[in-house]
Design a protein around this motif. Structure first.
Motif, mmCIF file in Angstrom:
data_model
loop_
_atom_site.group_PDB
_atom_site.id
_atom_site.type_symbol
_atom_site.label_atom_id
_atom_site.label_comp_id
_atom_site.label_asym_id
_atom_site.label_seq_id
_atom_site.Cartn_x
_atom_site.Cartn_y
_atom_site.Cartn_z
ATOM 1 N N THR A 2 0.819 -1.203 0.000
ATOM 2 C CA THR A 2 0.000 0.000 0.000
ATOM 3 C C THR A 2 0.859 1.263 0.000
ATOM 4 O OG1 THR A 2 -1.720 -1.173 1.222
ATOM 5 C CG2 THR A 2 -1.804 1.222 1.272
ATOM 6 N N ILE A 3 0.444 2.241 -0.782
ATOM 7 C CA ILE A 3 1.098 3.554 -0.784
ATOM 8 C C ILE A 3 0.402 4.415 0.266
ATOM 9 C CG2 ILE A 3 1.594 5.634 -2.126
ATOM 10 C CD1 ILE A 3 1.385 3.883 -4.658
ATOM 11 N N GLN A 4 1.155 5.001 1.159
ATOM 12 C CA GLN A 4 0.567 5.896 2.149
ATOM 13 C C GLN A 4 -0.097 7.067 1.431
ATOM 14 O OE1 GLN A 4 3.634 7.173 4.837
ATOM 15 N NE2 GLN A 4 3.894 5.157 5.729
ATOM 16 N N THR A 5 -1.260 7.436 1.883
ATOM 17 C CA THR A 5 -2.009 8.523 1.258
ATOM 18 C C THR A 5 -1.176 9.795 1.177
ATOM 19 O OG1 THR A 5 -4.071 7.558 2.068
ATOM 20 C CG2 THR A 5 -4.145 9.855 1.356
ATOM 21 N N THR A 6 -0.410 10.087 2.200
ATOM 22 C CA THR A 6 0.397 11.316 2.213
ATOM 23 C C THR A 6 1.485 11.306 1.150
ATOM 24 O OG1 THR A 6 1.847 10.378 3.912
ATOM 25 C CG2 THR A 6 -0.010 11.769 4.657
ATOM 26 N N LEU A 8 0.968 10.110 -2.038
ATOM 27 C CA LEU A 8 0.409 10.144 -3.390
ATOM 28 C C LEU A 8 0.884 11.406 -4.099
ATOM 29 C CD1 LEU A 8 -3.191 8.862 -2.631
ATOM 30 C CD2 LEU A 8 -1.316 7.601 -3.737
ATOM 31 N N SER A 9 1.223 11.279 -5.379
ATOM 32 C CA SER A 9 1.899 12.346 -6.118
ATOM 33 C C SER A 9 1.040 13.557 -6.435
ATOM 34 C CB SER A 9 2.455 11.785 -7.436
ATOM 35 O OG SER A 9 3.362 10.754 -7.185
ATOM 36 N N ASP A 10 -0.189 13.347 -6.889
ATOM 37 C CA ASP A 10 -1.025 14.466 -7.316
ATOM 38 C C ASP A 10 -1.794 15.041 -6.118
ATOM 39 O OD1 ASP A 10 -3.781 15.580 -8.374
ATOM 40 O OD2 ASP A 10 -2.339 15.691 -10.036
ATOM 41 N N PRO A 11 -1.698 16.349 -5.873
ATOM 42 C CA PRO A 11 -2.357 16.933 -4.699
ATOM 43 C C PRO A 11 -3.876 16.748 -4.681
ATOM 44 C CG PRO A 11 -0.838 18.514 -5.694
ATOM 45 C CD PRO A 11 -0.894 17.330 -6.606
ATOM 46 N N ALA A 12 -4.535 16.877 -5.820
ATOM 47 C CA ALA A 12 -5.998 16.728 -5.856
ATOM 48 C C ALA A 12 -6.400 15.281 -5.578
ATOM 49 C CB ALA A 12 -6.551 17.203 -7.194
ATOM 50 N N VAL A 13 -5.666 14.349 -6.149
ATOM 51 C CA VAL A 13 -5.952 12.930 -5.920
ATOM 52 C C VAL A 13 -5.661 12.570 -4.469
ATOM 53 C CG1 VAL A 13 -5.317 10.570 -6.558
ATOM 54 C CG2 VAL A 13 -5.585 12.327 -8.340
ATOM 55 N N ARG A 14 -4.578 13.076 -3.934
ATOM 56 C CA ARG A 14 -4.248 12.851 -2.522
ATOM 57 C C ARG A 14 -5.376 13.366 -1.628
ATOM 58 N NH1 ARG A 14 0.656 14.840 -2.585
ATOM 59 N NH2 ARG A 14 0.013 16.956 -2.123
ATOM 60 N N ALA A 15 -5.890 14.556 -1.924
ATOM 61 C CA ALA A 15 -6.994 15.124 -1.140
ATOM 62 C C ALA A 15 -8.278 14.307 -1.313
ATOM 63 C CB ALA A 15 -7.218 16.577 -1.544
ATOM 64 N N PHE A 16 -8.510 13.777 -2.517
ATOM 65 C CA PHE A 16 -9.673 12.930 -2.795
ATOM 66 C C PHE A 16 -9.637 11.689 -1.908
ATOM 67 C CE2 PHE A 16 -11.723 9.455 -5.055
ATOM 68 C CZ PHE A 16 -12.804 10.007 -5.725
ATOM 69 N N VAL A 17 -8.510 10.977 -1.925
ATOM 70 C CA VAL A 17 -8.382 9.756 -1.127
ATOM 71 C C VAL A 17 -8.500 10.081 0.360
ATOM 72 C CG1 VAL A 17 -6.841 7.835 -0.510
ATOM 73 C CG2 VAL A 17 -7.032 8.582 -2.907
ATOM 74 N N GLU A 63 -7.456 1.864 -0.232
ATOM 75 C CA GLU A 63 -6.057 1.537 0.048
ATOM 76 C C GLU A 63 -5.371 1.482 -1.312
ATOM 77 O OE1 GLU A 63 -4.499 1.133 2.980
ATOM 78 O OE2 GLU A 63 -6.333 1.441 4.131
ATOM 79 N N VAL A 64 -4.518 2.462 -1.594
ATOM 80 C CA VAL A 64 -3.895 2.579 -2.913
ATOM 81 C C VAL A 64 -2.691 1.643 -3.008
ATOM 82 C CG1 VAL A 64 -2.789 4.145 -4.555
ATOM 83 C CG2 VAL A 64 -4.700 4.962 -3.136
ATOM 84 N N ASP A 65 -2.701 0.794 -4.044
ATOM 85 C CA ASP A 65 -1.614 -0.147 -4.279
ATOM 86 C C ASP A 65 -0.629 0.354 -5.327
ATOM 87 O OD1 ASP A 65 -2.557 -2.051 -2.447
ATOM 88 O OD2 ASP A 65 -3.880 -2.937 -3.947
ATOM 89 N N ASN A 66 -1.096 1.183 -6.268
ATOM 90 C CA ASN A 66 -0.243 1.622 -7.361
ATOM 91 C C ASN A 66 -0.767 2.932 -7.910
ATOM 92 O OD1 ASN A 66 0.271 1.685 -10.475
ATOM 93 N ND2 ASN A 66 1.796 0.278 -9.658
ATOM 94 N N ILE A 75 -4.555 2.182 -8.813
ATOM 95 C CA ILE A 75 -5.116 0.862 -8.550
ATOM 96 C C ILE A 75 -5.257 0.811 -7.033
ATOM 97 C CG2 ILE A 75 -4.777 -1.636 -8.608
ATOM 98 C CD1 ILE A 75 -5.287 -0.470 -11.375
ATOM 99 N N ALA A 76 -6.469 0.510 -6.576
ATOM 100 C CA ALA A 76 -6.714 0.550 -5.136
ATOM 101 C C ALA A 76 -7.648 -0.584 -4.724
ATOM 102 C CB ALA A 76 -7.349 1.894 -4.755
ATOM 103 N N ARG A 77 -7.492 -0.983 -3.483
ATOM 104 C CA ARG A 77 -8.471 -1.868 -2.862
ATOM 105 C C ARG A 77 -9.512 -0.944 -2.247
ATOM 106 N NH1 ARG A 77 -5.334 -4.026 1.146
ATOM 107 N NH2 ARG A 77 -3.609 -2.781 0.365
#
Length: 108
Positions: A2-6, A8-17, A63-66, A75-77
């Motif tokens: 799992t990639i930690q939410t903090t 995630l590369s794109d700020p908008a996507v990070r805020a979405f998750v 839970e983001v995997d990729n 790609i997320a669970r």
């Protein structure tokens, strides 16, 4: 893994998750551009109805995997109280103001 939410590369996507996982509907809606649209498994859906049914009234969680495409494809669970957990794909279109103008999801 799992990639930690903090991370995630794109700020908008990070805020979405973050908004999904915090069950924060107000923050989630603020991320969306006026007139934003979405699709689930290739079919356009009413965004407000879908968000309520699939995320906020059913305790959605990601839970983001990729990530790829600069962090705009995931790609997320994904799990919620209705469907349980499933492997999903997410793609995001971000407008010039950094807001999400469209997202698409479906089973991966």
């Amino acid at each position: 893994m799992t990639i930690q939410t903090t991370r995630l590369s794109d700020p908008a996507v990070r805020a979405f998750v973050t908004a999904v996982n915090n069950h924060d509907r107000d923050s989630f809606m603020e991320l969306l551009a006026p007139g934003a649209t979405m699709a689930d498994d290739g079919s356009d859906r009413d965004l407000a109805d879908w968000v309520d049914q699939e995320i906020f009234s059913t305790h959605g969680h990601m839970e983001v995997d990729n990530e790829s495409n600069g962090g705009r494809s995931l790609i997320a669970r994904y799990s919620n109280d209705t469907w349980g957990e499933m492997r999903t794909r997410w793609s995001f279109t971000i407008d010039d103001d950094g807001r999400i103008s469209r997202f698409e999801t479906g089973q991966a």
